[in-house]
Write an enzyme that holds these catalytic residues in place. Sequence first.
Site, short mmCIF file in Angstrom:
data_model
loop_
_atom_site.label_atom_id
_atom_site.label_comp_id
_atom_site.label_asym_id
_atom_site.label_seq_id
_atom_site.Cartn_x
_atom_site.Cartn_y
_atom_site.Cartn_z
N GLU A 44 43.64 39.93 33.86
CA GLU A 44 42.64 38.57 34.76
C GLU A 44 42.98 37.52 34.49
O GLU A 44 44.01 36.97 34.02
CB GLU A 44 42.06 39.22 36.25
CG GLU A 44 41.64 40.43 35.66
CD GLU A 44 40.55 40.98 37.00
OE1 GLU A 44 40.16 40.19 37.19
OE2 GLU A 44 39.92 42.41 36.32
N ASP A 56 36.52 43.07 46.49
CA ASP A 56 36.47 42.99 44.59
C ASP A 56 35.14 43.24 43.73
O ASP A 56 34.12 42.74 44.28
CB ASP A 56 37.53 41.94 44.22
CG ASP A 56 38.28 42.45 43.10
OD1 ASP A 56 37.90 43.26 42.23
OD2 ASP A 56 39.44 41.94 42.58
C1 BGC Z 1 39.87 43.11 40.03
C2 BGC Z 1 40.29 44.17 40.81
C3 BGC Z 1 39.68 45.60 40.33
C4 BGC Z 1 38.79 45.65 40.04
C5 BGC Z 1 37.85 46.53 39.66
C6 BGC Z 1 38.23 43.21 39.61
O1 BGC Z 1 38.22 42.70 38.37
O2 BGC Z 1 39.77 42.12 40.61
O3 BGC Z 1 41.50 44.37 40.17
O4 BGC Z 1 40.75 46.78 41.50
O5 BGC Z 1 38.11 44.25 39.35
O6 BGC Z 1 38.57 46.97 38.21
C1 BGC Z 2 35.52 45.76 34.14
C2 BGC Z 2 36.99 45.27 35.34
C3 BGC Z 2 36.57 44.52 35.61
C4 BGC Z 2 36.13 43.20 35.43
C5 BGC Z 2 36.32 41.84 36.19
C6 BGC Z 2 35.29 44.20 33.47
O1 BGC Z 2 34.64 44.33 32.78
O2 BGC Z 2 35.55 46.62 33.20
O3 BGC Z 2 37.11 46.58 35.28
O4 BGC Z 2 37.30 43.70 36.76
O5 BGC Z 2 35.07 43.13 35.09
O6 BGC Z 2 35.54 40.60 35.51
#
Ligand code: BGC
Ligand code: BGC
Length: 590
Positions: free
Chosen positions: A472, A281
């Site tokens: 998230e 991830d």
């Molecule tokens: C998330 C994932 C996601 C990835 C890419 C991460 O922070 O936990 O679910 O696929 O970002 O955007």
């Molecule tokens: C991105 C997301 C990712 C996240 C993780 C963001 O800046 O756009 O895709 O999941 O950071 O912290």
Amino acid sequence: MITRYKQYFLLFFSCILISGCAVEQPPVNEDEMLKSKISQLVQAERNNFTSQNVSSYPLGSVLSGGGSQPANNSVSGWRQVIEDYQKNSTIPVIYGVDAVHGHNNLSGATIFPHNIGLGAANDEDLVRRIGVATGKEVSATGVHWNFAPVLAVVQDIRWGRTYESFSEDPLIVSRLGSAYIQGLQSVGIAGTAKHFLADGATVFGTGSGNYLVDQGDTQLDEEEIRRVHLYPYLAAINEGDVLTVMVSFSSINGEKMHASKYWITDVLKGELGFKGLVISDWEAIHQLPGSLYQQIVAAMNAGVDMLMEPVKWKESVDTMMRAVKNGDISKERIEDAYQRVMVVKEKLGLIDGSFEAYEESVIHSQEHQDLAREAVAKSLVLLKNSNVLPLKKSAKILLIGPGADNAGLASGGWTFSWQGETGNDKFPQATTLKKAFEAVVGQNGGSVTTDISLINEVDIVVLALAENPYAEGVGDASDLSLAGSLMHPGNKEAIDFAKSTKKPVVTILTAGRPRLISDELKDWDAFVMAWLYGSEASGITDVLFGDLNFTGKLPFSWPKTSNTDTISSIDPDRDESNVLFDFGFGLRYE
Ligand code: BGC
Ligand code: BGC
């Protein structure tokens, strides 16, 4: 498995067929060969990785993070970005996005309900068709890989990712997850079962950094982890034939998943026989102890095949080179990871050039709008009805509250931007609740207004309550009340106004999880849970006016208080006294 030679052979021929593709000679020395292989094991974010960078670092993959769209956010804009990478790459890059409820970063896409709503609908065929539709819209932009579905079996709804989960019940998650993967992959887009493993069971208070639940620690014995949380992966592999798996930020009993050789290599790849690629991830390996060198060694040796390193892609390639030369990662491990990346690319038709994008006309097509509308109608759960629903189409309606005319709130996080949007500006394609009401009453002698001064002239009040969008850990909440964490501030005034009138009140809640309503429910004549339904609110009016019946059932137990760690219906220590509406509950019209 394709061999190195077959691969160059195939490339050579596809390059002859596709004019303009630069034919490159296979790297000659061993170092270059190793570097080109290791580069295939790294994924960068498009903002930090140019099409020029590909020539010196032929990375295996590029992603758009949440909300990372091309300046020209159209089908042609997306295609251009991807074509630019392919022009300079010997082995085509596989491009990935989070299209978690439709192609949600693309302007004008069909926005389907988030998974929690699909869990309420609990209809495998519907979810398979949504997988197909999402796959087609993704494909139309030239994208090959979707980081979906989430297979978390969420046990505590205070988690900000609850809405990405189909249910607290592993059976529903397994069935719908596999159906989605089947649909998506049937149109040539790779799916991702995520986040491996037991991301849905992290304990409140163990979250990483400022988070309460997100990226936290799951504290369960192995038998329970297998029975509840591993189960959907079994289905995703056996019935979905899923091509990729993403590892979870979280830990199990203190062990970070990204360093867990046991779960990734022994169980997932060994016991479950997973043959596709395992991706880390977003910068998740940086949460492992030690230097970048130690983090990469730990993750690769645990069985991660591709590193999602949005920013540090160059350091990751260089560091992995050193680790292989030092013998800290074996050449066999690199070869295995490389072959897994190649198998996925081959299956998608990236190696022989047979990947074919769908036509632009699939984007928000009438067929997709109808499908989203059907999904919304099936996702609604009726929790109270004292003879006010269905509404008469000739009714005079006052529609109030923050959710009345707001496609951003209806869509939630992971829509257009990572954390989601507030308002309609970014959603010219959407039918909001207000528009959906207008379309029905306008033709049947009724009316709808949002002007509270007209209260004496209306028959009924529709109160549209809403959460603010989040994604998230930002969505972790300790207070689930209607005035609590992440609720839109405009709810209170609307609730108070509705209470002060003598008119019947129908409340519709737009939220990513149940919220506490025990105090307010007595003031409402009907109560409908609408989850995060997306761009087609006409699915709501189809049911409210009685053209369709309610069929949705709660995919999560509905709590009375914010102490939601033991309300799940599968929790052996369940606290029944905290359950207001049980898992599986949902009323219908007679
Ligand atoms: C998330 C994932 C996601 C990835 C890419 C991460 O922070 O936990 O679910 O696929 O970002 O955007
Ligand atoms: C991105 C997301 C990712 C996240 C993780 C963001 O800046 O756009 O895709 O999941 O950071 O912290």
